[in-house]
Enzyme design. Sequence first.
Site, mmCIF file in Angstrom:
data_model
loop_
_atom_site.group_PDB
_atom_site.id
_atom_site.type_symbol
_atom_site.label_atom_id
_atom_site.label_comp_id
_atom_site.label_asym_id
_atom_site.label_seq_id
_atom_site.Cartn_x
_atom_site.Cartn_y
_atom_site.Cartn_z
ATOM 1 N N ASP A 43 0.847 -1.202 0.000
ATOM 2 C CA ASP A 43 0.000 0.000 0.000
ATOM 3 C C ASP A 43 0.886 1.258 0.000
ATOM 4 O OD1 ASP A 43 -0.795 0.541 3.528
ATOM 5 O OD2 ASP A 43 0.953 -0.440 2.615
ATOM 6 N N ASN B 240 -2.419 2.780 3.293
ATOM 7 C CA ASN B 240 -1.876 4.114 3.599
ATOM 8 C C ASN B 240 -2.658 5.202 2.878
ATOM 9 O OD1 ASN B 240 0.267 3.409 5.336
ATOM 10 N ND2 ASN B 240 1.463 2.714 3.574
ATOM 11 N N THR C 2 2.869 -6.047 2.695
ATOM 12 C CA THR C 2 3.364 -4.958 3.549
ATOM 13 C C THR C 2 2.277 -3.911 3.786
ATOM 14 O OG1 THR C 2 4.212 -3.695 1.664
ATOM 15 C CG2 THR C 2 5.730 -5.266 2.714
ATOM 16 N N ASP D 284 6.723 1.129 1.955
ATOM 17 C CA ASP D 284 6.421 0.131 0.906
ATOM 18 C C ASP D 284 7.289 0.390 -0.317
ATOM 19 O OD1 ASP D 284 3.813 0.992 2.362
ATOM 20 O OD2 ASP D 284 3.415 -1.051 1.700
ATOM 21 N N PHE E 159 -1.255 -0.550 12.271
ATOM 22 C CA PHE E 159 -2.100 -0.104 11.164
ATOM 23 C C PHE E 159 -2.508 -1.225 10.203
ATOM 24 C CE2 PHE E 159 -3.974 2.879 8.294
ATOM 25 C CZ PHE E 159 -3.748 2.347 7.028
ATOM 26 N N ASN E 160 -1.564 -2.019 9.706
ATOM 27 C CA ASN E 160 -1.891 -3.012 8.672
ATOM 28 C C ASN E 160 -2.937 -4.013 9.146
ATOM 29 O OD1 ASN E 160 -0.159 -1.902 6.809
ATOM 30 N ND2 ASN E 160 1.541 -3.291 7.284
ATOM 31 N N HIS F 107 9.671 0.163 8.275
ATOM 32 C CA HIS F 107 8.855 -1.036 8.543
ATOM 33 C C HIS F 107 8.949 -2.092 7.420
ATOM 34 C CE1 HIS F 107 6.737 1.206 11.734
ATOM 35 N NE2 HIS F 107 6.484 2.159 10.866
ATOM 36 N N ASP F 108 8.438 -1.745 6.258
ATOM 37 C CA ASP F 108 8.172 -2.760 5.228
ATOM 38 C C ASP F 108 9.424 -3.442 4.659
ATOM 39 O OD1 ASP F 108 5.335 -0.855 3.981
ATOM 40 O OD2 ASP F 108 5.505 -2.300 5.612
HETATM 41 O O1 RIB Z 1 2.276 0.290 10.780
HETATM 42 C C1 RIB Z 1 3.223 0.362 9.736
HETATM 43 C C2 RIB Z 1 2.649 -0.187 8.483
HETATM 44 O O2 RIB Z 1 1.499 0.578 8.128
HETATM 45 C C3 RIB Z 1 3.600 -0.067 7.282
HETATM 46 O O3 RIB Z 1 3.329 -1.100 6.384
HETATM 47 C C4 RIB Z 1 3.223 1.248 6.677
HETATM 48 O O4 RIB Z 1 3.490 1.300 5.272
HETATM 49 C C5 RIB Z 1 1.733 1.259 6.901
HETATM 50 O O5 RIB Z 1 1.123 0.503 5.849
HETATM 51 CA CA CA Z 2 2.784 -0.576 4.062
#
Ligand code: RIB
Ligand code: CA
Length: 307
Positions: free
Chosen positions: A8, A37, A120, A13, A161-162, A234-235
């Site tokens: 996303d 996102n 991701t 990402d 979030f994901n 993160h990703d």
């Molecule tokens: O919480 C972090 C995640 O949420 C990452 O994948 C970032 O790109 C968002 O999608």
């Molecule tokens: Ca992401």
Amino acid sequence: MRIILDCDPGHDDAFAILLSVASKEIELLGVTTVVGNSYLENTTKNARTVLDLFDIDVPVFAGCDKPLFRNVIVAPDIHGKSGLEGAQLPPAKRPIERLHAVDFIAQTLEKYSDVVLVPTGPLTNIALFMIRYPHLIKRIALIVLMGGGIAFGNVTPAAEFNIFADPEAAKIVFQSGVPIVMAPLDVTHQVVVTEEEVRKMRLLGAKFDLLADLLVFFKSTYKRVFGIEGVPLHDPCTVMYLIHPEIFETKDYHVDVETKGELTYGQTVVDVWRTTGKTLNAKVMLRADRMRFFDLFFEKLSQLREA
Ligand code: RIB
Ligand code: CA
């Protein structure tokens, strides 16, 4: 290793896409996009923009524009209105493939039996694939996902979030029986981009100056929203695990997803002390060697200069 990156974009990402393309160990069969996102139109455009920036010949397939059940949530406070604010990137030229992301995943798994799925973003596409093509689930070699948290969330105190964006989808994936490697916030917050990494990015050349601008924006939103200096990458932890698992410490746990709790909706419940006695369905990343991570990150990204 053949992978499909389901994402996303999203600043981090974008770097997961580039890291996978820059790694000779990986054959990126396709990029599938999902709402997360930002709205699907944006995440799909952003994926194409990033690939076009380096003339990367990988197809992009748009997926789900809303979660399985809950309402859509997006993250403009972190990634901006477009989902990839902060740099003047040349507009995407490549077309969006006509095939839906879920059907691309199915066709790919019918063709190959060694494909790794690398989500991701929210797990909506992956879960819908499992619902629509149950006979193909067993052909998924591995899922390496960024999502969840052991000790904390980032959208709520409990939920990352994901997962929070589509907990019902995440529950389907974690209960699918497919081998899972999970990169939770606990590990992604150990690979934080600072001014030093932004400086190093600019040294790689003109296109990387644009990537550095993206990092500057991403850092600024984390400072404003979370009050932290530096932004977790993160990703890319997912892709880095695939090419250099040795830089991560992992442990096998039972992980499930809360889909009913008032305070805990979207939490990944990690059975750290194995109190449930349930199947250890996920290899969870606990620690990362930050120095090695960024040494390898820049070593790989610099390959894109020659591409
Ligand atoms: O919480 C972090 C995640 O949420 C990452 O994948 C970032 O790109 C968002 O999608
Ligand atoms: Ca992401």
